[in-house]
Design an enzyme around this catalytic site. Structure first.
Site, PDB file in Angstrom:
ATOM      1  N   GLU A  40     -38.057  70.479 -45.780  1.00 22.44           N
ATOM      2  CA  GLU A  40     -39.215  70.709 -46.645  1.00 22.44           C
ATOM      3  C   GLU A  40     -40.498  70.198 -45.987  1.00 22.44           C
ATOM      4  O   GLU A  40     -40.538  69.095 -45.429  1.00 22.44           O
ATOM      5  CB  GLU A  40     -39.003  69.962 -47.971  1.00 22.44           C
ATOM      6  CG  GLU A  40     -40.166  70.056 -48.935  1.00 22.44           C
ATOM      7  CD  GLU A  40     -40.030  69.110 -50.123  1.00 22.44           C
ATOM      8  OE1 GLU A  40     -40.549  69.464 -51.202  1.00 22.44           O
ATOM      9  OE2 GLU A  40     -39.407  68.046 -49.982  1.00 22.44           O
ATOM     10  N   LYS A 111     -41.093  76.338 -55.003  1.00 22.09           N
ATOM     11  CA  LYS A 111     -40.386  75.213 -55.632  1.00 22.09           C
ATOM     12  C   LYS A 111     -40.728  75.128 -57.119  1.00 22.09           C
ATOM     13  O   LYS A 111     -41.902  75.110 -57.505  1.00 22.09           O
ATOM     14  CB  LYS A 111     -40.776  73.920 -54.914  1.00 22.09           C
ATOM     15  CG  LYS A 111     -40.042  72.671 -55.375  1.00 22.09           C
ATOM     16  CD  LYS A 111     -40.503  71.487 -54.527  1.00 22.09           C
ATOM     17  CE  LYS A 111     -39.822  70.195 -54.899  1.00 22.09           C
ATOM     18  NZ  LYS A 111     -40.330  69.065 -54.076  1.00 22.09           N
ATOM     19  N   CYS A 146     -35.629  70.074 -52.457  1.00 24.60           N
ATOM     20  CA  CYS A 146     -35.787  68.635 -52.681  1.00 24.60           C
ATOM     21  C   CYS A 146     -35.575  68.230 -54.140  1.00 24.60           C
ATOM     22  O   CYS A 146     -34.441  68.181 -54.615  1.00 24.60           O
ATOM     23  CB  CYS A 146     -37.151  68.187 -52.164  1.00 24.60           C
ATOM     24  SG  CYS A 146     -37.261  66.396 -51.849  1.00 24.60           S
TER      25      CYS A 146
END
Length: 257
Positions: A40, A111, A146
């Protein structure tokens, strides 16, 4: 099916352009793998909030162009981690890019769960609003990033969309390293899917990174785990193991909700 996870060191003393070139070289070195994964926000560092706006890119920006060329040169599917994307609406997003072996941008994922608890990424970036799966010749990938790892309902949605493996680039801090490994194994066990979780190494914005990239099989067994420094994990996956695990221990069949 062979997968390579590149746990790159995000060193604030290295320029973004230099790290971009170095990442491209590391990807090219993985020729012979089927899938290559980067972490990421490896161009800036996941906690270097002040760089997000300055280094934000369009989907055809410098990182995308460099990773497209690297994927084509290596002949691999490349999950190029995520970059700070400047959307057409002017909003910043934490966006993952997936390139096919011919260098085409095949899929992108914004995300959904932003980290920061009313600061940092949570206020600087917009949230994605759709689940993304990537059908490869041997496995269908589900994309997450994440902090998404902490939200099991996202992964259930990806399973319902056909995912057999989850690819999770991250910039996970060392102080919560135990959660990283635990949650990666939990997502594999509860969804009977492979987990390929690729983190960063080094320290940026004063935050020491956990590293510890990990590949977990559908039974929850750790197939490979990196240390804390820059490292490349190369793992052979057995795509048929997903269907075998789900058939011999059919827990997903007994879902009520």
């Amino acid at each position: 099916m062979r997968a390579s996870l590149i746990q790159i060191d995000v060193d604030p003393g290295e320029s973004v352009n230099s790290r971009r070139e170095r990442a491209g070289s590391l990807v090219r070195e993985q020729r012979g793998s089927d899938l290559v994964v980067l972490p990421e926000l490896w161009t800036t560092g996941a906690f270097a909030y002040e760089l997000f706006g300055d280094e934000a890119e369009k989907l055809d920006g410098p990182t995308a162009r460099a990773m497209s060329e690297a994927a084509r040169d290596a002949g691999v599917w490349l999950h190029a981690g995520s970059v700070p994307e400047r959307g057409e609406d002017g909003v910043l997003y934490n966006t993952s890019l997936v390139f096919s072996p011919d260098g085409a941008l095949a899929h992108s994922y914004r995300k959904i769960h932003r980290f920061g608890f009313d600061k940092g990424e949570a206020v600087l970036m917009g949230a994605g609003d759709r689940l993304v799966t990537v059908p490869l010749p041997e496995l269908t990938l589900g994309l997450a990033t994440c902090y998404d790892l902490r939200f099991p309902e996202l992964f259930r949605g990806l399973v319902d969309a056909g995912a057999q493996a989850f690819v999770i680039p991250a910039g996970w801090p060392e102080r919560r390293r135990a959660h990283w490994t635990l949650l990666a194994r939990a997502r594999a066990v509860e969804n009977q899917a492979y987990v390929l979780a690729c983190g960063t190494a080094g320290t940026h914005a004063g935050v020491e990174q956990a590293g510890r990239s990990v590949v977990v099989d559908p039974w929850g067994e750790v197939l490979a785990e990196a240390g804390a420094g820059e490292e490349v994990l190369v793992v052979d996956l057995a795509p048929g193991k997903v269907a075998e695990t789900r058939a011999t221990f059919p827990a997903l069949r007994d879902r009520v909700l």
